[in-house]
Motif scaffolding. Sequence first.
Motif, PDB file in Angstrom:
ATOM      1  N   LYS A  74       0.839  -1.203   0.000  1.00  0.00           N
ATOM      2  CA  LYS A  74       0.000   0.000   0.000  1.00  0.00           C
ATOM      3  C   LYS A  74       0.877   1.258   0.000  1.00  0.00           C
ATOM      4  N   THR A  82      -5.788   3.070  -1.548  1.00  0.00           N
ATOM      5  CA  THR A  82      -6.388   1.830  -1.065  1.00  0.00           C
ATOM      6  C   THR A  82      -7.374   1.251  -2.067  1.00  0.00           C
ATOM      7  N   SER A  83      -7.601   1.947  -3.160  1.00  0.00           N
ATOM      8  CA  SER A  83      -8.608   1.447  -4.095  1.00  0.00           C
ATOM      9  C   SER A  83      -8.033   0.409  -5.051  1.00  0.00           C
ATOM     10  N   TRP A 100      -8.743  -3.117   8.733  1.00  0.00           N
ATOM     11  CA  TRP A 100      -9.028  -1.765   8.222  1.00  0.00           C
ATOM     12  C   TRP A 100      -8.430  -0.697   9.132  1.00  0.00           C
ATOM     13  N   LYS A 101      -8.632  -0.874  10.453  1.00  0.00           N
ATOM     14  CA  LYS A 101      -8.125   0.150  11.371  1.00  0.00           C
ATOM     15  C   LYS A 101      -6.603   0.214  11.340  1.00  0.00           C
ATOM     16  N   GLY A 104      -5.975   0.783   6.880  1.00  0.00           N
ATOM     17  CA  GLY A 104      -6.792   1.702   6.078  1.00  0.00           C
ATOM     18  C   GLY A 104      -7.459   1.011   4.905  1.00  0.00           C
ATOM     19  N   ILE A 105      -7.162  -0.284   4.744  1.00  0.00           N
ATOM     20  CA  ILE A 105      -7.756  -1.025   3.621  1.00  0.00           C
ATOM     21  C   ILE A 105      -8.980  -1.780   4.109  1.00  0.00           C
ATOM     22  N   VAL A 106     -10.053  -1.690   3.346  1.00  0.00           N
ATOM     23  CA  VAL A 106     -11.274  -2.392   3.719  1.00  0.00           C
ATOM     24  C   VAL A 106     -11.205  -3.783   3.084  1.00  0.00           C
ATOM     25  N   GLN A 109     -14.558  -9.654   2.685  1.00  0.00           N
ATOM     26  CA  GLN A 109     -14.853 -10.684   3.683  1.00  0.00           C
ATOM     27  C   GLN A 109     -15.518 -11.898   3.033  1.00  0.00           C
TER      28      GLN A 109
ATOM     29  N   LEU B  58     -16.766   6.155  10.900  1.00  0.00           N
ATOM     30  CA  LEU B  58     -16.558   5.630   9.559  1.00  0.00           C
ATOM     31  C   LEU B  58     -16.983   4.165   9.560  1.00  0.00           C
ATOM     32  N   ASP B  59     -17.797   3.774   8.635  1.00  0.00           N
ATOM     33  CA  ASP B  59     -18.148   2.362   8.510  1.00  0.00           C
ATOM     34  C   ASP B  59     -17.933   1.950   7.054  1.00  0.00           C
ATOM     35  N   PRO B  60     -16.702   1.580   6.730  1.00  0.00           N
ATOM     36  CA  PRO B  60     -16.397   1.296   5.321  1.00  0.00           C
ATOM     37  C   PRO B  60     -17.092   0.036   4.826  1.00  0.00           C
ATOM     38  N   PHE B  61     -17.474  -0.830   5.776  1.00  0.00           N
ATOM     39  CA  PHE B  61     -18.108  -2.088   5.359  1.00  0.00           C
ATOM     40  C   PHE B  61     -19.524  -1.830   4.845  1.00  0.00           C
ATOM     41  N   ASN B 185     -10.450   5.868  -2.692  1.00  0.00           N
ATOM     42  CA  ASN B 185     -11.029   5.436  -1.414  1.00  0.00           C
ATOM     43  C   ASN B 185     -10.408   6.128  -0.199  1.00  0.00           C
ATOM     44  N   PHE B 188     -12.197   6.650   3.267  1.00  0.00           N
ATOM     45  CA  PHE B 188     -12.354   5.601   4.277  1.00  0.00           C
ATOM     46  C   PHE B 188     -11.014   5.122   4.843  1.00  0.00           C
ATOM     47  N   ASP B 189      -9.919   5.710   4.412  1.00  0.00           N
ATOM     48  CA  ASP B 189      -8.628   5.295   4.963  1.00  0.00           C
ATOM     49  C   ASP B 189      -8.493   5.940   6.339  1.00  0.00           C
ATOM     50  N   ILE B 190      -8.795   5.159   7.340  1.00  0.00           N
ATOM     51  CA  ILE B 190      -8.930   5.735   8.693  1.00  0.00           C
ATOM     52  C   ILE B 190      -7.643   6.417   9.171  1.00  0.00           C
ATOM     53  N   ASN B 235     -14.311   7.225  15.391  1.00  0.00           N
ATOM     54  CA  ASN B 235     -14.623   5.835  15.753  1.00  0.00           C
ATOM     55  C   ASN B 235     -14.265   5.566  17.218  1.00  0.00           C
TER      56      ASN B 235
END
Lengths: 471, 442
Positions: A74, A82-83, A100-101, A104-106, A109, B58-61, B185, B188-190, B235
């Motif tokens: 990253k 992150t996209s 993610w925390k 920063g990447i979601v 799942q 933030l809720d990226p999900f 994105n 959403f990058d916390i 958060n």
Amino acid sequence: MSRNILLVEPDYKTKFPPLGLMKISSYHKLLGDTVHFVKGCKVENLFNYWDRIYVTSLFTFNWKTTIDTINFYKNNILHGDTSRILAGGIMASLMAEEVWKTTGIVPHQGVINKPGMVGDDNDLVIDEMIPDYDLFNGGNYNYNLLDSYFGYSTRGCIRKCKFCGVHKLEPNFVEYKGLKPFVQKVIEKFGEKQHLVLFDNNILASKHFKKIIHDIMDLGFKKGDKLNNRVRYVDFNQGTDAFLLKKDFVQLISQINIHPLRIAFDSIKDKNVYCQKVKMAGECGIRHLSNYILYNFNDGPADLWERLKINIDLNKQFDLSIYSFPMKYIPLNAKDRSFINQPNWNWLFLRNVHRILNVLKGSVMTGEDFFYRAFGRDVDEFEMILHMPENIIMYRGKQPKSEEKNWVKLFKKLTSLQKNNLIKILSENRKRDELRNAYVKLSDGKIKKILEYYMPFEKNNTLPLFDSGDN
Amino acid sequence: MKKNAQSSTFKAGMFLLENLTSGMYNDPLTIYREYIQNSVDAIEVKLNPKGASISIELDPFNKTISVSDTGVGISSREAESILGSIGCSNKAETGLRGFRGIGRLGGLAFCDRAIFRTKAVGENIESIQEWDCKHLRHILSNHKKTPFTLQELFYNVTKLYKENHKKPDDSYFKVTLEGVSSFRNYIFDIHKVKNYISQVAPAPLDHNQFKFAGMLNNYLKAKIATYKTFPIYLNGEKIYKPYRNEFRTTNKGSDFLDDVEPFVLKAENQVLAYGWYGKRNNFLGAINRTENIAGIRVRAGNILIGDAHLLDECFREPRFNGYVIGEIHIVSKEIIPNSRRDDFVDNPTKAFFYNAVEKEIGLSLSKQIRAQSQKLSKQKSSNSQLPISIEKNAPPQSASPDQQSRNFVKPDLIKQTEKELLNKIISSCGKCAKLAAILNIK
């Protein structure tokens, strides 16, 4: 337009190739993209443009390696974008929010079993892809299974065991996924494979189990079937559920080249069912069995020893060959392997089970004498072995040597309070210097004497032994 | 003529809204600043602001972002006129941070649906405004030939309704953005979001990390009547400004502050701003940019204007701003942030301000940096006479002064080599463990 795709498996130890990445590879190759596989963080990838980077994950206890890998790609290649990086796999699915925390990447799942889940506009489902066996060509990766068809004939599990992540990863039980077309496509693309390894999580729960067995037989894995003069084995790698192993199922299984039949023995409470099912397998001519034994969960050392012993007895009684695979429980969200189910287990005991298994290369052999020497003749002896220092436990040989005999003598003189103290000292002072300091401070002569066996490294040291500062 | 002028029609077209949303902010993170700014103002005017805070979730999900505050809220009576207007803020003369009435539109460009929920103390009604942003974008791109008026567009994409609420004592404003996406994105990058908010928002200084926090707080409070900080949570984690005692520098070393120096910027006896800068101990190298503290930052209402580089041109070399740490808090009402808050509205006071920064701060700090750099060069040349092989690491002759100072890693090297020499001496007098222990050599 052709894209450049990088598939990354973090540099953790693994026997099996990353099936998810193999499917993603096929998916991208089908779309005309260029795919490159890499293990770990490789600087040479810095100087290429990557349209997309996929990072897989496996065990949660490989947290650090996996996170470092995600961050490496990253930050160094995508400059924080992150996209264009997709993280997935078991750890990323089970700990998605934490991943993610931290990065920063979601993460993605669960299974990629619907079209469009990786952001492309097409009807292809990645989970339906034939794994790309060519992905590792040219690399020196040493994965097992590359001479096997491997995949799933069902998905998910009907149970929700506390120690298992399957119900979270694959919440819906899929009763049947056609093996035949899958294998056929592998043959067309990559040629015939010798063995068949299925990763079904609870294959016996499928109401189409009979059909699955017939598929397997039709694919050339009937009992005695060979390819290139070698027997072709079938392995239900994730084990079978003893509670669902009925007589007619065992008979069905006995008609294929199952090797070994894996049965879970997660708790001593299941003893009767387990023994009954093993006996049934033996009666149906299945001699090679393998047995996952969960420990450090709700059990203690006595439970573990008893389950191992049961297998030794079953071997003898029914002329079987059951290999036991003790598996240490680690919570589903643990970031390393340090979990200890106290007070039943402690650091020293877990470490010593691991040391014994290291000598045995992970599995417990079938021989009676060997078992008694490795694990003790009874629970008490097993517990004594679990107190042993590393240099004794790992180099015991068939007959005890003098060092072991002397240690046993000293150990037997300890009261249970002293034994607990010994465990406490060893568990709390795992480093050489710490142990030396603890030794120096110790006033109990008996513990001090036995503690010297845990510090063989001091003997050849030029520095004064256990210097307490008086010279 | 007069009559004609009165009857001529005025029309505000729909593309005005595009200018205020997608056309306004190139950095999606800016929307956090806009919503925090509104929240801060809402807390500021609350009669009893004790305990009021701002929460960002933030809720990226689920691709959702919410920003809520327990500030004054909007009463159901006023909701329609306030939420139903664009660019008619009633805050203009209040000295509050937001004053153009457009900030809440910032999020519309990045989501499919935006929901504003608000309520004032003492009532049981919650007012809700929903924006269908997908539809908004559809209209903006498909009705180019027959554009809507701004009003038509507004009625087409928004709805306002009220719901009963059980807690009369509550007051709040909550923005929820659903179906959020943005370039790369980033939104959403916390980590990015946390870094951004900690630098931009009026968050408190962290007493645990920054020993000058108390002193600076007292100084700024004494000098600036409106100086305030606000509890902001991302958060669940409380956000602080990133200032800390020790920080990494670009030459792979680190540095710390010996002290902080307060200053005041004036023009013709009128105070423009108060500020402070940190006095670095070794002044070696620029501050690592990932520390998020480099540069004299400018703040209005304790919210950042522009970024770390706004004042670069006030230094003799723009990069020198990256060597220093500090803040300037604007107090003059004539220095007005522009709509994007990346600089100030063009007016004479703006020029006075920039000139004052250059004269009072930029110049003197540039001199110090230059002097330090020259001192290092001298040290370097004297070091090169030592019988120690460090030439390999010396920069080529053509290297820029910046490179030279970055490559200046010799103090460490010398230390290391001294240790080696000492080891040699010891080994030549026999391996005496006690001597080794005394000299702490391993």
